[in-house]
Design a protein around this motif. Structure first.
Motif, PDB file in Angstrom:
ATOM      1  N   UNK A 308       0.825  -1.210   0.000  1.00 36.79           N
ATOM      2  CA  UNK A 308       0.000   0.000   0.000  1.00 36.79           C
ATOM      3  C   UNK A 308       0.857   1.256   0.000  1.00 36.79           C
ATOM      4  N   UNK A 309       1.980   1.210   0.717  1.00 40.38           N
ATOM      5  CA  UNK A 309       2.883   2.360   0.731  1.00 40.38           C
ATOM      6  C   UNK A 309       3.535   2.552  -0.633  1.00 40.38           C
ATOM      7  N   UNK A 310       3.931   1.441  -1.256  1.00 38.37           N
ATOM      8  CA  UNK A 310       4.508   1.525  -2.596  1.00 38.37           C
ATOM      9  C   UNK A 310       3.513   2.129  -3.581  1.00 38.37           C
ATOM     10  N   UNK A 311       2.257   1.737  -3.458  1.00 34.53           N
ATOM     11  CA  UNK A 311       1.237   2.283  -4.345  1.00 34.53           C
ATOM     12  C   UNK A 311       1.053   3.780  -4.098  1.00 34.53           C
ATOM     13  N   UNK A 312       1.146   4.195  -2.838  1.00 36.39           N
ATOM     14  CA  UNK A 312       1.031   5.618  -2.530  1.00 36.39           C
ATOM     15  C   UNK A 312       2.202   6.392  -3.136  1.00 36.39           C
ATOM     16  N   UNK A 313       3.399   5.803  -3.107  1.00 40.16           N
ATOM     17  CA  UNK A 313       4.564   6.453  -3.715  1.00 40.16           C
ATOM     18  C   UNK A 313       4.364   6.590  -5.222  1.00 40.16           C
ATOM     19  N   UNK A 314       3.792   5.568  -5.845  1.00 35.21           N
ATOM     20  CA  UNK A 314       3.496   5.659  -7.283  1.00 35.21           C
ATOM     21  C   UNK A 314       2.500   6.782  -7.555  1.00 35.21           C
ATOM     22  N   UNK A 315       1.511   6.898  -6.703  1.00 33.72           N
ATOM     23  CA  UNK A 315       0.529   7.978  -6.880  1.00 33.72           C
ATOM     24  C   UNK A 315       1.201   9.345  -6.766  1.00 33.72           C
ATOM     25  N   UNK A 316       2.098   9.486  -5.790  1.00 34.01           N
ATOM     26  CA  UNK A 316       2.840  10.741  -5.627  1.00 34.01           C
ATOM     27  C   UNK A 316       3.650  11.031  -6.895  1.00 34.01           C
ATOM     28  N   UNK A 317       4.301   9.991  -7.407  1.00 31.79           N
ATOM     29  CA  UNK A 317       5.138  10.155  -8.600  1.00 31.79           C
ATOM     30  C   UNK A 317       4.308  10.553  -9.815  1.00 31.79           C
ATOM     31  N   UNK A 318       3.191   9.870 -10.005  1.00 35.12           N
ATOM     32  CA  UNK A 318       2.349  10.177 -11.167  1.00 35.12           C
ATOM     33  C   UNK A 318       1.752  11.581 -11.050  1.00 35.12           C
ATOM     34  N   UNK A 319       1.330  11.953  -9.860  1.00 33.66           N
ATOM     35  CA  UNK A 319       0.753  13.283  -9.666  1.00 33.66           C
ATOM     36  C   UNK A 319       1.762  14.371  -9.976  1.00 33.66           C
ATOM     37  N   UNK A 320       3.028  14.088  -9.743  1.00 30.46           N
ATOM     38  CA  UNK A 320       4.085  15.070 -10.016  1.00 30.46           C
ATOM     39  C   UNK A 320       4.609  14.967 -11.445  1.00 30.46           C
ATOM     40  N   UNK A 321       4.068  14.042 -12.221  1.00 26.89           N
ATOM     41  CA  UNK A 321       4.499  13.895 -13.611  1.00 26.89           C
ATOM     42  C   UNK A 321       5.834  13.193 -13.776  1.00 26.89           C
ATOM     43  N   UNK A 322       6.255  12.444 -12.740  1.00 20.99           N
ATOM     44  CA  UNK A 322       7.553  11.769 -12.797  1.00 20.99           C
ATOM     45  C   UNK A 322       7.594  10.740 -13.918  1.00 20.99           C
ATOM     46  N   UNK A 323       6.522   9.959 -14.081  1.00 24.18           N
ATOM     47  CA  UNK A 323       6.512   8.922 -15.101  1.00 24.18           C
ATOM     48  C   UNK A 323       6.669   9.527 -16.496  1.00 24.18           C
ATOM     49  N   UNK A 324       5.973  10.595 -16.770  1.00 22.43           N
ATOM     50  CA  UNK A 324       6.072  11.227 -18.080  1.00 22.43           C
ATOM     51  C   UNK A 324       7.455  11.793 -18.355  1.00 22.43           C
ATOM     52  N   UNK A 325       8.045  12.440 -17.346  1.00 18.03           N
ATOM     53  CA  UNK A 325       9.379  13.013 -17.534  1.00 18.03           C
ATOM     54  C   UNK A 325      10.418  11.916 -17.749  1.00 18.03           C
ATOM     55  N   UNK A 326      10.308  10.811 -17.005  1.00 25.68           N
ATOM     56  CA  UNK A 326      11.251   9.715 -17.190  1.00 25.68           C
ATOM     57  C   UNK A 326      11.135   9.113 -18.584  1.00 25.68           C
ATOM     58  N   UNK A 327       9.916   8.910 -19.045  1.00 22.77           N
ATOM     59  CA  UNK A 327       9.725   8.343 -20.382  1.00 22.77           C
ATOM     60  C   UNK A 327      10.278   9.272 -21.449  1.00 22.77           C
ATOM     61  N   UNK A 328      10.130  10.566 -21.255  1.00 26.12           N
ATOM     62  CA  UNK A 328      10.677  11.530 -22.212  1.00 26.12           C
ATOM     63  C   UNK A 328      12.208  11.459 -22.228  1.00 26.12           C
ATOM     64  N   UNK A 329      12.810  11.301 -21.049  1.00 19.92           N
ATOM     65  CA  UNK A 329      14.265  11.198 -20.970  1.00 19.92           C
ATOM     66  C   UNK A 329      14.761   9.888 -21.579  1.00 19.92           C
ATOM     67  N   UNK A 330      14.025   8.810 -21.345  1.00 13.34           N
ATOM     68  CA  UNK A 330      14.385   7.524 -21.953  1.00 13.34           C
ATOM     69  C   UNK A 330      14.406   7.663 -23.472  1.00 13.34           C
ATOM     70  N   UNK A 331      13.366   8.269 -24.024  1.00 11.98           N
ATOM     71  CA  UNK A 331      13.284   8.453 -25.481  1.00 11.98           C
ATOM     72  C   UNK A 331      14.384   9.389 -25.980  1.00 11.98           C
ATOM     73  N   UNK A 332      14.651  10.469 -25.248  1.00 14.09           N
ATOM     74  CA  UNK A 332      15.668  11.417 -25.704  1.00 14.09           C
ATOM     75  C   UNK A 332      17.039  10.762 -25.802  1.00 14.09           C
TER      76      UNK A 332
END
Length: 368
Positions: A308-332
């Protein structure tokens, strides 16, 4: 592979893997006759069995493919030393995996037990024995990786050149492992430091060494090309490591356009539970504030961190746009690697250059 890689290339890559796996199996079958075993020891044969199991269990054989395709940059003819170079680089990989799993206290590797945990099950209540045997198993794989080059059916000068690349790479990889542990001592490691860790810990032995050894075996002096080869290896390595870190935090990416689902080699959240300050974890720490930041810090390094804590951390990350920024960096980074490979056309065969140009986008294409 990437959509621009044609069917003939895919078939060739599969052939590299298939032939190598057969050769790897034959190598382990012949080990008892290649060096003296202490008879009547039971532990040494068991060690070799575990090394064989880990080595043959899986993996993409990316290093093997890169090695053979690097030789094709120069020639389509068969060249001496490639088979032994492939064996040596994969044995070095086995060495690294065994020791990495000890450092990380990792129970799983490639869908089965790590060598360390296999020994822990075989020696319950004797942790020092299990640890010692696992360390020695990794050491043995490392020494075998150099021996196979010394025994290669290739000219002496080529054997020495391949061994020089191999031993330099092995030392750099160990230095990268040390820096990897240093990374986790930083509250918020600098991103350039993470790039350096990735370069030394994985890119140099997984990408740069196979490229260099393949060119050597094909008769090309890689020294004038080291800077461009290193740029490519570093960019691909960073893109791949970012993807692995993102995968561990957020779980399998799912299916991209026509791609098969990604399969994790370790349980999701392992980096948080182990306290690893990876690209993804660093991005979350940099984005989180207040109570969210405190929650992430408290979870780091807690092996019993609840799902449950891990899921909360994922929610924090997604809310801050971390997943999108990481994917953009991976592609770059993948796109920059592809551009680097495209610049090789004045030096090597265009068909082979195209393979290296297309390769970095493979994992990017698997992201939704």
């Amino acid at each position: 592979m990437h959509a621009t890689v044609n069917a003939a290339t895919l078939e060739r890559v599969l052939g590299h893997r298939t032939r190598f796996d057969a050769r790897f199996g034959q190598y382990f079958d012949s080990l008892a006759g290649r060096f003296d075993l202490p008879v009547p020891s039971r532990y040494v044969p068991r060690c070799l069995d575990l090394l064989r199991d880990l080595s043959m269990r899986g993996g993409k054989r990316l290093r093997v493919v890169l090695l053979y395709e690097a030789a094709r940059l120069v020639t389509t003819e068969e060249v001496p030393g490639l088979a032994e170079a492939a064996l040596s680089i994969e044995l070095l990989q086995t060495h690294g995996l065994v020791h990495d799993d000890i450092i990380d206290d990792a129970p799983l590797r490639r869908g089965g037990p790590s060598t360390y945990y296999a020994y822990r099950r075989e020696f319950p209540g004797h942790g020092a024995t299990a640890l010692g045997l696992a360390v020695l198993a990794g050491d043995l794989a490392g020494f075998l990786s150099t021996q196979v080059l010394l025994e290669a059916e290739a000219p002496v000068a080529l054997r020495q050149a391949l061994l020089g690349v191999h031993t330099r790479t092995a030392a750099e990889t160990v230095a990268g492992q040390i820096a990897d542990l240093e990374r986790d001592a930083h509250a918020l490691p600098d991103e350039e430091f993470l790039h350096t860790v990735t370069d030394f810990k994985s890119a140099r032995y997984s990408i740069l060494a196979p490229l260099t050894m393949g060119l050597l075996a094909a008769g090309e002096d890689p020294a004038p090309h080291r800077a461009r080869l290193h740029r490519y290896a570093r960019l691909v390595g960073i893109s791949e490591q970012m993807r692995d870190d993102c995968l561990d935090l957020f779980g399998p990416f799912g299916e991209g356009a026509g791609a098969a689902p990604a399969v994790a080699d370790k349980s999701t959240g392992a980096d948080i539970r182990s306290g690893r300050r990876t690209y993804a974890v660093r991005a979350v720490l940099a984005a989180a504030t207040g109570a969210d930041a405190a929650l992430v810090e408290a979870a780091l390094g807690d092996p019993r961190c609840p799902d449950a804590t891990l899921e909360r951390i994922r929610e924090i990350a997604r809310a801050a746009g971390v997943d999108g920024r990481l994917k953009a960096e991976i592609r770059r980074h993948a796109e920059e690697a592809a551009a680097e490979a495209a610049s090789w056309e004045p030096y090597w065969r265009a068909e082979a250059v195209e393979f290296f140009r297309s390769l970095p986008m493979w994992n990017v294409d698997r992201m939704p």
